[in-house]
Design a protein around this motif. Sequence first.
Motif, PDB file in Angstrom:
ATOM      1  N   VAL A  75      39.702  40.930  33.573  1.00 41.74           N
ATOM      2  CA  VAL A  75      39.823  40.645  34.973  1.00 41.74           C
ATOM      3  C   VAL A  75      38.490  40.732  35.797  1.00 41.74           C
ATOM      4  O   VAL A  75      38.005  41.858  35.908  1.00 41.74           O
ATOM      5  CB  VAL A  75      40.926  41.323  35.729  1.00 41.74           C
ATOM      6  CG1 VAL A  75      41.292  40.794  37.168  1.00 41.74           C
ATOM      7  CG2 VAL A  75      42.327  41.524  34.756  1.00 41.74           C
ATOM      8  N   GLY A  76      38.018  39.707  36.374  1.00 44.47           N
ATOM      9  CA  GLY A  76      37.168  39.991  37.407  1.00 44.47           C
ATOM     10  C   GLY A  76      37.373  39.601  38.758  1.00 44.47           C
ATOM     11  O   GLY A  76      38.359  38.816  39.358  1.00 44.47           O
ATOM     12  N   TYR A  77      36.591  40.278  39.670  1.00 46.47           N
ATOM     13  CA  TYR A  77      37.014  40.332  41.038  1.00 46.47           C
ATOM     14  C   TYR A  77      35.959  40.248  41.910  1.00 46.47           C
ATOM     15  O   TYR A  77      34.916  40.763  41.684  1.00 46.47           O
ATOM     16  CB  TYR A  77      37.988  41.569  41.363  1.00 46.47           C
ATOM     17  CG  TYR A  77      38.169  41.740  43.075  1.00 46.47           C
ATOM     18  CD1 TYR A  77      38.831  41.086  43.620  1.00 46.47           C
ATOM     19  CD2 TYR A  77      37.720  43.024  43.527  1.00 46.47           C
ATOM     20  CE1 TYR A  77      38.911  41.343  45.047  1.00 46.47           C
ATOM     21  CE2 TYR A  77      37.987  43.451  44.794  1.00 46.47           C
ATOM     22  CZ  TYR A  77      38.620  42.375  45.776  1.00 46.47           C
ATOM     23  OH  TYR A  77      39.005  42.690  47.053  1.00 46.47           O
ATOM     24  N   ASP A 155      32.319  37.767  31.623  1.00 50.25           N
ATOM     25  CA  ASP A 155      33.066  36.992  30.972  1.00 50.25           C
ATOM     26  C   ASP A 155      34.612  37.322  30.914  1.00 50.25           C
ATOM     27  O   ASP A 155      35.242  37.356  29.848  1.00 50.25           O
ATOM     28  CB  ASP A 155      32.632  36.823  29.657  1.00 50.25           C
ATOM     29  CG  ASP A 155      33.100  35.796  28.843  1.00 50.25           C
ATOM     30  OD1 ASP A 155      33.474  34.841  29.167  1.00 50.25           O
ATOM     31  OD2 ASP A 155      33.088  35.996  27.364  1.00 50.25           O
ATOM     32  N   ALA A 156      35.304  37.449  31.963  1.00 48.43           N
ATOM     33  CA  ALA A 156      36.737  37.618  32.113  1.00 48.43           C
ATOM     34  C   ALA A 156      37.609  36.411  31.717  1.00 48.43           C
ATOM     35  O   ALA A 156      37.072  35.303  31.464  1.00 48.43           O
ATOM     36  CB  ALA A 156      36.720  38.266  33.570  1.00 48.43           C
ATOM     37  N   ASP A 157      38.840  36.854  31.603  1.00 50.72           N
ATOM     38  CA  ASP A 157      39.734  35.667  31.385  1.00 50.72           C
ATOM     39  C   ASP A 157      40.498  35.333  32.695  1.00 50.72           C
ATOM     40  O   ASP A 157      40.879  33.947  32.807  1.00 50.72           O
ATOM     41  CB  ASP A 157      40.841  35.887  30.385  1.00 50.72           C
ATOM     42  CG  ASP A 157      40.218  36.140  28.798  1.00 50.72           C
ATOM     43  OD1 ASP A 157      39.514  35.350  28.613  1.00 50.72           O
ATOM     44  OD2 ASP A 157      40.386  37.334  28.592  1.00 50.72           O
ATOM     45  N   LEU A 158      40.532  35.998  33.859  1.00 48.13           N
ATOM     46  CA  LEU A 158      41.322  35.888  34.938  1.00 48.13           C
ATOM     47  C   LEU A 158      40.066  36.448  35.948  1.00 48.13           C
ATOM     48  O   LEU A 158      39.605  37.422  36.012  1.00 48.13           O
ATOM     49  CB  LEU A 158      42.529  36.702  35.133  1.00 48.13           C
ATOM     50  CG  LEU A 158      43.240  36.477  36.358  1.00 48.13           C
ATOM     51  CD1 LEU A 158      43.430  35.262  36.874  1.00 48.13           C
ATOM     52  CD2 LEU A 158      44.370  37.739  36.557  1.00 48.13           C
ATOM     53  N   TYR A 159      40.026  35.559  37.023  1.00 41.96           N
ATOM     54  CA  TYR A 159      39.195  35.956  38.023  1.00 41.96           C
ATOM     55  C   TYR A 159      39.993  35.550  39.495  1.00 41.96           C
ATOM     56  O   TYR A 159      40.648  34.918  39.598  1.00 41.96           O
ATOM     57  CB  TYR A 159      38.105  34.712  38.171  1.00 41.96           C
ATOM     58  CG  TYR A 159      36.669  34.793  37.003  1.00 41.96           C
ATOM     59  CD1 TYR A 159      36.095  35.660  37.429  1.00 41.96           C
ATOM     60  CD2 TYR A 159      36.988  34.177  35.827  1.00 41.96           C
ATOM     61  CE1 TYR A 159      34.895  35.971  36.223  1.00 41.96           C
ATOM     62  CE2 TYR A 159      36.056  34.453  34.833  1.00 41.96           C
ATOM     63  CZ  TYR A 159      35.113  35.133  34.857  1.00 41.96           C
ATOM     64  OH  TYR A 159      34.322  35.330  33.956  1.00 41.96           O
ATOM     65  N   LEU A 160      39.583  36.589  40.342  1.00 37.10           N
ATOM     66  CA  LEU A 160      40.373  36.877  41.544  1.00 37.10           C
ATOM     67  C   LEU A 160      39.255  36.931  42.698  1.00 37.10           C
ATOM     68  O   LEU A 160      38.501  37.939  42.614  1.00 37.10           O
ATOM     69  CB  LEU A 160      41.284  37.937  41.757  1.00 37.10           C
ATOM     70  CG  LEU A 160      42.278  38.354  40.584  1.00 37.10           C
ATOM     71  CD1 LEU A 160      42.946  39.462  40.872  1.00 37.10           C
ATOM     72  CD2 LEU A 160      43.180  37.027  40.764  1.00 37.10           C
TER      73      LEU A 160
END
Length: 245
Positions: A75-77, A155-160
């Motif tokens: 998860v990237g934020y 290289d996340a799978d979900l970005y917020l």
Amino acid sequence: MTSVLQVEGLSASYRKNKVLDHATFTVKPGTLTAIVGPNGAGKSTLLKTILELHPALEGSVSFFGASYAKVKSRVGYVPQRGSVDWDFPTDALDVVLMGLYGRIGWLRRPGKKHRQQALQALREMGMEEYASRQISQLSGGQQQRVFLARALVMDADLYLLDEPLAGVDAATEKAIMATLNLLKSRGKTVLVVHHDLQTVEDYFDHVLLLNRTVVAHGPTAETFTESLVHRAYGGTLRWKGVTSG
């Protein structure tokens, strides 16, 4: 399809004022979603509560069917630019390298390979020449590009992302959206708090309408309609050049 993010009955408050009230929605993989709603609707609070940066009153959140603690590296934020201490003495490359600490470990020094990865992320955002520039010396748009590069290098799978397009110039807006679409093309999932209703249909394939609770969520063509947007915003709202109240 397995859900990337599942939120059930999520509530949160600030100073005893409930700003998020039983928000419930599911995000499918490979989608690019705009979170839109009026000021004070709880958009930033939603992201922070999902990421356990703000306490929840009740409800549950799962990522890829697991708790956040188990999948943090996926998860990237990118927070709001205004919430960051830009006077912190660090350069752009070091900011991007912070995105790799989950893999490197906080007590280990980044190696040559890690620096190359960070430089590549800066290159993708058109910021390689600013790698050694103090972050406080960059313009608002440049700072936003650096923070997106930090998310990219994970290289996340979900970005917020919390309002990544707020206050940036047209070139930066174009660069950011090109990057988000590239992530989507790679099978990544992206949620973006967005403030400009005029560009929602052009930029996003899904929309989550929020006003303390989820008013509607789904494909843009089905969800970003006049009646649903008015339900989310209430009062007077300009809709495609027409004012109604």
